[in-house]
Design an enzyme around this catalytic site. Sequence first.
Site, short mmCIF file in Angstrom:
data_model
loop_
_atom_site.label_atom_id
_atom_site.label_comp_id
_atom_site.label_asym_id
_atom_site.label_seq_id
_atom_site.Cartn_x
_atom_site.Cartn_y
_atom_site.Cartn_z
N CYS A 183 30.75 71.94 46.76
CA CYS A 183 29.78 70.85 46.89
C CYS A 183 28.65 70.99 45.86
O CYS A 183 27.77 71.85 46.01
CB CYS A 183 29.22 70.83 48.31
SG CYS A 183 27.85 69.70 48.56
N CYS A 211 25.09 70.44 47.22
CA CYS A 211 24.65 71.59 48.02
C CYS A 211 23.95 72.61 47.14
O CYS A 211 22.92 73.18 47.51
CB CYS A 211 25.84 72.24 48.71
SG CYS A 211 26.68 71.20 49.92
#
Length: 303
Positions: free
Chosen positions: A47, A50
């Site tokens: 991700c 993230c």
Amino acid sequence: MANLDSAAALMTKTAPPKEVTTASFRTDVLSASQRQPVLVDFWAPWCGPCKQLAPALEKAVADSKGKVALVKMNIDDHPQIAGQLGIQSIPAVIAFSKGQPVDGFVGALPESQIRGFIERLVGPLEGGAAALLAEAEDAAAKGDAAGAAAIYAEILEASPGEAKAGAGLARLHIAAGQLTEAKALLETVPAPPPGKEQDPLVAAAWAALHLAEQASNVGELAPLEQAVAANPDDHQSRFDLAVALSAKGERDAAADHLLEIIRRDRKWSDEGARKQLLQLFEAWGLMDPASVAARRKLSAIWF
């Protein structure tokens, strides 16, 4: 003791957040949140957002000085908790307090919004808007108008009407000749409560805007300079010249022309030169070197 405290503070800022598992969730989150709010950062190695969120989140938590804790949970390895909480996209941050989820957000928010999220839980953090304002002011001082504007805009996104950020961004608009934008922005700054003075930075921004509006109406320097040279008692031309010089950043010269009007005829135009000089001081800041020098000269004339 001081050294130990410093070391502890450093560890708080530099130690990576604990990785929580499904098995440890009850202890590391639910039980721990009985003592202080615990933020759970649900993430995955693949991700990108993230990874973008993590540094800002960790910095904001560090600035809480232990008021909140932060842990991370890899949803690839431990999907059960995220599923129970209805998390469908990441990054997602859920705040737990007294064993219950109480707040949360999804996405890589800017630091100012992350700080606002945490401050809703535990009150003001260290740094915060003040630190961002200092960063913006430093960028503006170094000539990075775009960088400063981005930081001011970030602050205003999180706190619409924030006085110092509004004033700072308005000054950048004024410097760029965007007077309509500057005025619209300053009008969004709330008026002070009755009996309270306006924030000095907002007052200075308004003064700078009024000066810029004046300057846009007085024309070019050369004709004004010629008029003053031909007739030193042409106070209106000298006044307009001072306004124009101020708009071009020639502060000492602008102040000197207004002082010359005061020296020749202090009552001219209902003390217009003195009032304009005071407006310059407000726009420049009372401790600006040009303000200090002009006040000294004004005192010599006045007294």
